[in-house]
Design an enzyme around this catalytic site. Structure first.
Site, PDB file in Angstrom:
ATOM      1  N   ARG A  99       0.914  -1.260  -0.155  1.00 53.31           N
ATOM      2  CA  ARG A  99      -0.034  -0.064  -0.139  1.00 53.31           C
ATOM      3  C   ARG A  99       0.842   1.238  -0.124  1.00 53.31           C
ATOM      4  O   ARG A  99       0.143   2.380  -0.098  1.00 53.31           O
ATOM      5  CB  ARG A  99      -0.975  -0.125   1.281  1.00 53.31           C
ATOM      6  CG  ARG A  99      -2.027  -0.865   1.207  1.00 53.31           C
ATOM      7  CD  ARG A  99      -3.048  -1.037   2.392  1.00 53.31           C
ATOM      8  NE  ARG A  99      -2.409  -2.079   3.143  1.00 53.31           N
ATOM      9  CZ  ARG A  99      -2.704  -1.916   4.414  1.00 53.31           C
ATOM     10  NH1 ARG A  99      -3.962  -1.145   4.668  1.00 53.31           N
ATOM     11  NH2 ARG A  99      -2.517  -2.919   5.316  1.00 53.31           N
ATOM     12  N   LYS A 132       8.883  -1.071   2.595  1.00 53.40           N
ATOM     13  CA  LYS A 132       8.185  -0.382   3.361  1.00 53.40           C
ATOM     14  C   LYS A 132       9.212   0.247   4.911  1.00 53.40           C
ATOM     15  O   LYS A 132       9.215   1.471   5.099  1.00 53.40           O
ATOM     16  CB  LYS A 132       6.910  -1.081   4.167  1.00 53.40           C
ATOM     17  CG  LYS A 132       6.541  -0.420   5.169  1.00 53.40           C
ATOM     18  CD  LYS A 132       4.740  -0.918   5.369  1.00 53.40           C
ATOM     19  CE  LYS A 132       4.660  -2.007   6.179  1.00 53.40           C
ATOM     20  NZ  LYS A 132       3.505  -2.218   6.632  1.00 53.40           N
ATOM     21  N   GLY A 173       3.661 -15.277   7.243  1.00 55.22           N
ATOM     22  CA  GLY A 173       2.813 -15.075   8.272  1.00 55.22           C
ATOM     23  C   GLY A 173       3.955 -14.480   9.481  1.00 55.22           C
ATOM     24  O   GLY A 173       5.296 -15.037   9.544  1.00 55.22           O
ATOM     25  N   THR A 174       3.458 -13.988  10.535  1.00 58.16           N
ATOM     26  CA  THR A 174       4.092 -13.386  11.571  1.00 58.16           C
ATOM     27  C   THR A 174       4.832 -14.526  12.398  1.00 58.16           C
ATOM     28  O   THR A 174       6.055 -14.453  12.808  1.00 58.16           O
ATOM     29  CB  THR A 174       3.362 -12.426  12.442  1.00 58.16           C
ATOM     30  OG1 THR A 174       2.121 -13.088  12.744  1.00 58.16           O
ATOM     31  CG2 THR A 174       2.989 -11.224  11.760  1.00 58.16           C
ATOM     32  N   GLU A 192      -7.985 -12.728  15.157  1.00 56.02           N
ATOM     33  CA  GLU A 192      -8.025 -11.740  13.889  1.00 56.02           C
ATOM     34  C   GLU A 192      -9.154 -11.242  13.462  1.00 56.02           C
ATOM     35  O   GLU A 192     -10.105 -12.041  13.557  1.00 56.02           O
ATOM     36  CB  GLU A 192      -7.093 -12.364  12.974  1.00 56.02           C
ATOM     37  CG  GLU A 192      -5.541 -12.674  13.057  1.00 56.02           C
ATOM     38  CD  GLU A 192      -4.649 -11.353  13.738  1.00 56.02           C
ATOM     39  OE1 GLU A 192      -4.526 -10.555  12.778  1.00 56.02           O
ATOM     40  OE2 GLU A 192      -4.526 -11.311  14.865  1.00 56.02           O
ATOM     41  N   ALA A 233      30.291  44.498  -1.693  1.00 62.31           N
ATOM     42  CA  ALA A 233      29.153  43.682  -2.347  1.00 62.31           C
ATOM     43  C   ALA A 233      29.572  43.252  -3.826  1.00 62.31           C
ATOM     44  O   ALA A 233      30.600  43.786  -4.381  1.00 62.31           O
ATOM     45  CB  ALA A 233      28.061  44.810  -2.896  1.00 62.31           C
ATOM     46  N   ARG A 245      42.537  48.137 -12.969  1.00 66.02           N
ATOM     47  CA  ARG A 245      41.400  48.795 -13.837  1.00 66.02           C
ATOM     48  C   ARG A 245      41.948  49.319 -15.184  1.00 66.02           C
ATOM     49  O   ARG A 245      42.914  49.898 -15.121  1.00 66.02           O
ATOM     50  CB  ARG A 245      40.597  49.927 -12.958  1.00 66.02           C
ATOM     51  CG  ARG A 245      39.582  49.493 -11.958  1.00 66.02           C
ATOM     52  CD  ARG A 245      38.949  50.808 -11.588  1.00 66.02           C
ATOM     53  NE  ARG A 245      38.715  50.380 -10.191  1.00 66.02           N
ATOM     54  CZ  ARG A 245      38.552  51.644  -9.256  1.00 66.02           C
ATOM     55  NH1 ARG A 245      38.718  52.784  -9.578  1.00 66.02           N
ATOM     56  NH2 ARG A 245      38.128  51.125  -7.980  1.00 66.02           N
TER      57      ARG A 245
HETATM   58  C1  UD1 Z   1      -0.540  -8.277  12.900  1.00 73.21           C
HETATM   59  C2  UD1 Z   1      -1.069  -9.014  14.139  1.00 73.21           C
HETATM   60  C3  UD1 Z   1      -2.550  -8.431  14.802  1.00 73.21           C
HETATM   61  C4  UD1 Z   1      -2.260  -6.995  15.287  1.00 73.21           C
HETATM   62  C5  UD1 Z   1      -1.591  -6.187  14.180  1.00 73.21           C
HETATM   63  C6  UD1 Z   1      -0.888  -4.840  14.681  1.00 73.21           C
HETATM   64  C7  UD1 Z   1      -0.639 -11.300  13.454  1.00 73.21           C
HETATM   65  C8  UD1 Z   1      -1.328 -12.746  12.909  1.00 73.21           C
HETATM   66  N1  UD1 Z   1      -1.499 -10.305  13.720  1.00 73.21           N
HETATM   67  O1  UD1 Z   1      -1.744  -8.095  11.991  1.00 73.21           O
HETATM   68  O2  UD1 Z   1      -2.879  -9.112  15.790  1.00 73.21           O
HETATM   69  O3  UD1 Z   1      -3.402  -6.382  15.812  1.00 73.21           O
HETATM   70  O4  UD1 Z   1      -0.324  -6.721  13.570  1.00 73.21           O
HETATM   71  O5  UD1 Z   1      -0.455  -4.196  13.734  1.00 73.21           O
HETATM   72  O6  UD1 Z   1       0.308 -11.186  13.920  1.00 73.21           O
HETATM   73  N2  UD1 Z   1       5.774  -9.616   8.608  1.00 73.21           N
HETATM   74  C9  UD1 Z   1       6.955 -10.484   8.215  1.00 73.21           C
HETATM   75  N3  UD1 Z   1       6.836 -11.696   7.629  1.00 73.21           N
HETATM   76  C10 UD1 Z   1       5.638 -12.192   7.420  1.00 73.21           C
HETATM   77  C11 UD1 Z   1       4.395 -11.407   7.706  1.00 73.21           C
HETATM   78  C12 UD1 Z   1       4.443 -10.163   8.601  1.00 73.21           C
HETATM   79  O7  UD1 Z   1       7.874  -9.799   8.493  1.00 73.21           O
HETATM   80  O8  UD1 Z   1       5.559 -13.478   6.863  1.00 73.21           O
HETATM   81  C13 UD1 Z   1       5.865  -8.432   9.240  1.00 73.21           C
HETATM   82  C14 UD1 Z   1       5.333  -7.430   8.392  1.00 73.21           C
HETATM   83  O9  UD1 Z   1       6.326  -6.618   7.328  1.00 73.21           O
HETATM   84  C15 UD1 Z   1       4.913  -6.103   9.470  1.00 73.21           C
HETATM   85  C16 UD1 Z   1       4.532  -7.153  10.535  1.00 73.21           C
HETATM   86  O10 UD1 Z   1       5.041  -8.379  10.300  1.00 73.21           O
HETATM   87  O11 UD1 Z   1       5.948  -5.246   9.722  1.00 73.21           O
HETATM   88  C17 UD1 Z   1       2.886  -7.521  10.827  1.00 73.21           C
HETATM   89  O12 UD1 Z   1       2.554  -8.080   9.599  1.00 73.21           O
HETATM   90  P1  UD1 Z   1       1.084  -7.821   9.082  1.00 73.21           P
HETATM   91  O13 UD1 Z   1       0.801  -8.842   8.104  1.00 73.21           O
HETATM   92  O14 UD1 Z   1       0.719  -6.100   8.797  1.00 73.21           O
HETATM   93  O15 UD1 Z   1       0.009  -8.136  10.334  1.00 73.21           O
HETATM   94  P2  UD1 Z   1      -1.213  -7.603  10.583  1.00 73.21           P
HETATM   95  O16 UD1 Z   1      -2.273  -8.319   9.716  1.00 73.21           O
HETATM   96  O17 UD1 Z   1      -1.476  -6.198  10.585  1.00 73.21           O
END
Ligand code: UD1
Ligand code: CA
Length: 453
Positions: free
Chosen positions: A15, A22, A78-79, A151, A377, A437
């Site tokens: 985004r 980012k 995923g996180t 979530e 000047a 001059r």
């Molecule tokens: C996450 C949380 C949510 C919380 C929110 C707060 C989870 C599943 N959800 O959701 O509960 O309210 O943050 O902002 O954790 N990232 C990685 N690798 C990945 C996925 C994400 O490094 O595979 C990083 C992203 O760059 C980002 C952060 O983790 O900086 C959060 O990831 P994002 O996908 O934005 O999670 P949210 O859906 O916002």
């Protein structure tokens, strides 16, 4: 107990619509990720690991030379999966704090409070109450204790009504975290390994999960697009200006100043509107900065006034100087006390001793000017022959007439006077008048050309 901080920074940030990853987007002049790293250093983390992925090696390269560990997450699954990438080298006995590279406004005080809130083998999650919790994970409590996170996409209508949200920041014991991460699955609406699912796994393991509320949602705000980036910028600027006002700095309008670095101020400093400070800037006691100034990596001495519309970079002024309006001080400009630099004057890599004045339309480059010199000047030091640069020296008490060119390398002796309009390319002796001059002529009977009909 030693603390390892894991910063998640592998996401792309679609985004942002940007070629820059980012976490490299600038906030107050430095990348988002740098803010998170600096905060981690300030709370005394023993080990900081950044999980990177999108943007590839450009991210670690931008942070070369900083004491960081890097873990590659090649695919963003995923996180939970992201944290897993950092675990092999995280000492089992440490506590782990998880931060996000796109949540830059967390204060060290808040993170220390989170660390202090739970025992070494317990979990603490940082939460906040939000009027509009849409999109965030909701914190579900039972009997006051946190039992799970749900979530947005998985939440029931009842769960969606919960206003306490998960900031994403949490503290856990490293050893147990490894086990919980191994227990995660991706059977959810996004097909991702959710870090937040470790909460219910921990509770099932009889681990206590504390929910600690941040004072304001601003601290935990995540940056996903340019609008939120601008919002975070304003919030951070307000915080910086607030700190300075508490220390006694006066601002004409606290909303119209930008600090992109560190600004150190003495007593009774006053800053008018639209001043931008970048890098390391220090202002002595009683300094007055008028409107529309850019000051970067510079030191301004006590009681010096910088009038409107100056551009100052890598420069140093003494006390009681007067700069501008419309002056440009470039790197290596060093002014002693009581120096005046006026409008449309550019000074580069030059020293100017006390009491000297360079007031109008002048270029001074690679020059050493003595005390109490007056530069007329339109004077130009011709420091460049197209290939090399040369220096000019002007002794104490010299007087340079208007419109003079000093062709370097050249010396002007102390007390010398240079006649207006001269091009000086040889030594001009002390205490003498030197001029160069052509003789003035008047052509009798000369007529102006007439327009052809
Ligand atoms: C996450 C949380 C949510 C919380 C929110 C707060 C989870 C599943 N959800 O959701 O509960 O309210 O943050 O902002 O954790 N990232 C990685 N690798 C990945 C996925 C994400 O490094 O595979 C990083 C992203 O760059 C980002 C952060 O983790 O900086 C959060 O990831 P994002 O996908 O934005 O999670 P949210 O859906 O916002
Ligand atoms: Ca997010």
């Amino acid at each position: 107990m030693a603390v390892s901080i894991i910063i998640l920074a592998a996401g792309q940030g679609k985004r942002m619509h940007s070629l820059l990853p980012k976490v490299m987007q600038p906030l107050a002049g430095k990348p988002l990720l740098q803010h998170v790293v600096d905060t981690s250093v300030r709370i005394g983390a023993d080990d900081i690991c950044v999980v990177y992925g999108h943007g590839g090696d450009a991210v670690p390269a931008a942070f070369a030379g900083q004491k960081l560990r890097w873990a590659l997450q090649a695919e963003q699954l995923g996180t939970g999966h992201a944290v897993q990438q950092a675990m092999p080298e995280t000492p089992e006995g440490n506590r782990v704090m998880i931060l996000f590279g796109d949540v830059p406004l967390l204060r060290p005080e808040t993170l220390s409070r989170l660390l202090d809130s739970c025992g070494a083998d317990e979990i603490a999650v940082l939460t906040v109450d939000m009027q509009d919790p849409f999109g965030y994970g909701r914190i579900i409590r039972e009997g006051g204790n946190v039992v799970r996170n749900v979530e947005e996409k998985e939440a029931t209508a009842e769960e969606r009504a919960v206003t306490e949200i998960n900031s994403g920041v949490m503290v856990c014991p490293a050893g147990r975290l490894k086990g919980w991460l191994d227990g995660l699955d991706n059977r959810n609406s996004q097909g991702e390994y959710y870090l937040t699912d470790i909460i219910s796994l921990a509770v099932a393991d009889s681990c206590m999960v504390h929910g600690v509320k941040a004072d304001s949602w601003v601290e935990v705000m995540g940056i996903n697009d340019k609008k939120q980036l601008a919002e975070a910028e304003r919030a951070l600027q307000a915080r910086l200006v607030d700190e300075l006002m508490t220390q006694g700095v006066g601002f004409a309008d606290p909303a119209r100043v930008d600090i992109r670095g560190s600004l150190n101020c003495g007593k009774d400093v006053y800053i008018d509107v639209n001043a931008v400070f970048e890098g390391e800037v220090s202002l002595g006691d009683n300094v007055r900065i008028e409107s529309n100034n850019l000051i970067r990596d510079s030191q301004i001495g006590s009681s010096t006034i910088v009038h409107s519309n100056c551009h100052i970079e890598g420069a140093k002024t003494g006390d009681d100087c007067e700069i501008g309006p419309f002056s440009r001080l470039r790197p290596g400009a060093e002014l002693a006390d009581n120096v005046k630099v006026g409008n449309f004057v550019e000074i580069k890599k030059s020293t100017i001793a006390s009491g000297s004045k360079v007031n109008h339309l002048t270029y001074i480059g690679d020059t050493d000017i003595g005390k109490d010199v007056n530069v007329g000047a339109g004077t130009i030091t011709c420091n460049y022959d197209g290939a090399n640069k040369y220096r000019t020296t002007i002794g104490d008490n010299a007087f340079i007439g208007s419109g003079v060119e000093l062709v370097a390398p050249v010396d002007v002796g102390a007390g010398a006077t240079i006649g207006a309009g001269s091009t000086i390319s040889k030594f001009a002796p002390a205490d003498a008048l030197t001029l160069e001059r052509a003789k003035q002529v008047t052509v009798p009977g000369w007529k102006r050309p007439k327009k052809k009909s």
